[in-house]
Structures are given as structure tokens and as C-alpha cells.
Design a protein around this motif. Structure first.
Motif, short mmCIF file in Angstrom:
data_model
loop_
_atom_site.label_atom_id
_atom_site.label_comp_id
_atom_site.label_asym_id
_atom_site.label_seq_id
_atom_site.Cartn_x
_atom_site.Cartn_y
_atom_site.Cartn_z
N GLN A 180 51.58 26.23 55.89
CA GLN A 180 52.24 27.28 55.14
C GLN A 180 51.21 28.24 54.57
OE1 GLN A 180 55.43 27.71 54.92
NE2 GLN A 180 55.90 28.88 53.06
N LEU A 181 51.37 29.52 54.87
CA LEU A 181 50.43 30.51 54.36
C LEU A 181 50.66 30.73 52.87
CD1 LEU A 181 48.30 32.70 55.26
CD2 LEU A 181 50.22 34.30 55.28
N GLN A 182 49.59 30.74 52.11
CA GLN A 182 49.66 31.05 50.68
C GLN A 182 48.74 32.22 50.39
OE1 GLN A 182 48.67 27.20 48.92
NE2 GLN A 182 50.85 26.82 48.56
N LEU A 183 49.20 33.11 49.51
CA LEU A 183 48.46 34.32 49.17
C LEU A 183 48.22 34.37 47.66
CD1 LEU A 183 50.58 36.83 51.30
CD2 LEU A 183 48.42 35.75 51.94
N VAL A 184 47.01 34.77 47.29
CA VAL A 184 46.67 34.91 45.88
C VAL A 184 46.00 36.26 45.67
CG1 VAL A 184 45.35 34.00 43.95
CG2 VAL A 184 46.41 32.43 45.58
N GLU A 185 46.60 37.07 44.79
CA GLU A 185 46.02 38.37 44.46
C GLU A 185 45.11 38.26 43.24
OE1 GLU A 185 50.48 39.18 45.45
OE2 GLU A 185 49.29 37.71 44.34
N SER A 186 44.13 39.13 43.19
CA SER A 186 43.26 39.24 42.02
C SER A 186 42.69 40.64 41.94
CB SER A 186 42.12 38.21 42.08
OG SER A 186 41.30 38.47 43.21
N GLY A 187 42.07 40.96 40.82
CA GLY A 187 41.42 42.25 40.67
C GLY A 187 42.14 43.24 39.80
N GLY A 188 43.33 42.89 39.34
CA GLY A 188 44.04 43.79 38.46
C GLY A 188 43.41 43.85 37.09
N GLY A 189 43.91 44.77 36.27
CA GLY A 189 43.39 44.91 34.92
C GLY A 189 43.79 46.22 34.30
N LEU A 190 43.15 46.52 33.20
CA LEU A 190 43.39 47.77 32.47
C LEU A 190 42.28 48.77 32.82
CD1 LEU A 190 44.78 49.46 30.25
CD2 LEU A 190 43.32 48.30 28.59
N VAL A 191 42.66 49.96 33.19
CA VAL A 191 41.68 50.98 33.57
C VAL A 191 42.16 52.33 33.05
CG1 VAL A 191 42.76 51.38 35.82
CG2 VAL A 191 40.32 51.88 35.50
N GLN A 192 41.23 53.19 32.74
CA GLN A 192 41.57 54.53 32.27
C GLN A 192 41.98 55.42 33.44
OE1 GLN A 192 38.25 56.05 30.00
NE2 GLN A 192 38.85 54.91 28.18
N PRO A 193 42.79 56.43 33.17
CA PRO A 193 43.13 57.39 34.24
C PRO A 193 41.87 57.95 34.88
CG PRO A 193 44.52 57.75 32.34
CD PRO A 193 43.49 56.72 31.92
N GLY A 194 41.91 58.04 36.21
CA GLY A 194 40.75 58.49 36.95
C GLY A 194 39.84 57.36 37.39
N GLY A 195 40.07 56.18 36.86
CA GLY A 195 39.23 55.04 37.20
C GLY A 195 39.59 54.39 38.52
N SER A 196 38.91 53.29 38.80
CA SER A 196 39.08 52.58 40.06
C SER A 196 39.24 51.08 39.84
CB SER A 196 37.87 52.80 40.98
OG SER A 196 37.72 54.15 41.32
N LEU A 197 39.95 50.46 40.75
CA LEU A 197 40.05 49.01 40.82
C LEU A 197 40.09 48.61 42.28
CD1 LEU A 197 42.82 48.10 38.18
CD2 LEU A 197 40.39 47.54 38.02
N ARG A 198 39.64 47.40 42.56
CA ARG A 198 39.80 46.85 43.91
C ARG A 198 40.56 45.53 43.81
NH1 ARG A 198 35.47 44.81 48.50
NH2 ARG A 198 35.25 43.06 47.04
N LEU A 199 41.71 45.52 44.46
CA LEU A 199 42.51 44.31 44.52
C LEU A 199 42.14 43.51 45.75
CD1 LEU A 199 46.05 45.70 43.60
CD2 LEU A 199 44.18 45.01 42.08
N SER A 200 42.21 42.20 45.60
CA SER A 200 41.96 41.29 46.71
C SER A 200 43.18 40.41 46.93
CB SER A 200 40.75 40.41 46.45
OG SER A 200 39.57 41.17 46.31
N CYS A 201 43.43 40.10 48.17
CA CYS A 201 44.51 39.18 48.55
C CYS A 201 43.87 38.13 49.45
CB CYS A 201 45.60 39.94 49.28
SG CYS A 201 46.91 38.92 49.99
#
Length: 118
Positions: free
Chosen positions: A1-22
Motif C-alpha cells: 500500500q502506497l503511503q504519502l507524507v507531506e512536509s515543508g509547510g509553514g508561515l511565510v511572508q508575502p513574496g516569500g518561498s517554501l518547498r513542499l516535499s511528498c
């Protein structure tokens, strides 16, 4: 059974960047197309981006085109969503999901919160 886990979210100011991982476990993620979806409070879930199993084909919602980039590293069983020039309206819980033969997204992660606020 495939399982997926996301990470990388958070609080960021407008104009900022984030990288999410799955990150996938239980099966080879390279056998699946993967999509990123998001759901903001009081709104329906919407598709953000998707990538085919080899990484040769990608799609983006108009609202994120030019700001978000989806990619994958099948050797690491991981799909990424690079989010740049973030806006307050990008605030949502972001989910990754995987689809195999039917094209339906049958496998979902638990989500990661992204909040864009000053």
C-alpha cells in the motif's frame, strides 16, 4: 500500500518561498503520477499542479503558473513543489496524491499547512 507524507509547510511572508516535499513509502513512487492539491478554509479543494511518472510532463493551475514548480526525484521516492512569490491567497492545507493506472488519485497524504501572512 502506497503511503504519502507531506512536509515543508509553514508561515511565510508575502513574496516569500517554501518547498513542499511528498515522500512515498510502501511502493515505488515512479509508478505513479502525482498531484498537489490545496484546500483553504471554507473553500473546495483545488488542483494546484501535477507531474507524470517520469517527470516529463507537468501541469499547473492558472493561479500558480509562473510561481510554482513541480519536480520529482524517483530515486528518492519524492515529489517537490517549489512555491515562490507566495501570496496570502495561497494560504491552505496542501496535499499530495498519487494516481496509477486508472488516473484517479487513490492515495493521499495527510496534508501540510501553508500560511502566507505578514
Amino acid at each position: 500500500q502506497l503511503q504519502l507524507v507531506e512536509s515543508g509547510g509553514g508561515l511565510v511572508q508575502p513574496g516569500g518561498s517554501l518547498r513542499l516535499s511528498c515522500v512515498a513509502s510502501g511502493h515505488t513512487l515512479g509508478d505513479y503520477a502525482v498531484g498537489w492539491f490545496r484546500q483553504a478554509p471554507g473553500k473546495e479543494r483545488e488542483g494546484v499542479s501535477s507531474i507524470n511518472n517520469s517527470g516529463s510532463g507537468t501541469r499547473y493551475a492558472d493561479s500558480v503558473k509562473g510561481r510554482f514548480t513541480i519536480s520529482r526525484d524517483n530515486a528518492k521516492n519524492t515529489v517537490y513543489l517549489q512555491m515562490d512569490s507566495l501570496k496570502p491567497e495561497d494560504t491552505a492545507v496542501y496535499y499530495c496524491a498519487a494516481a496509477r493506472f486508472s488516473g484517479a488519485y487513490d492515495y493521499w497524504g495527510q496534508g501540510t499547512q501553508v500560511t502566507v501572512s505578514s
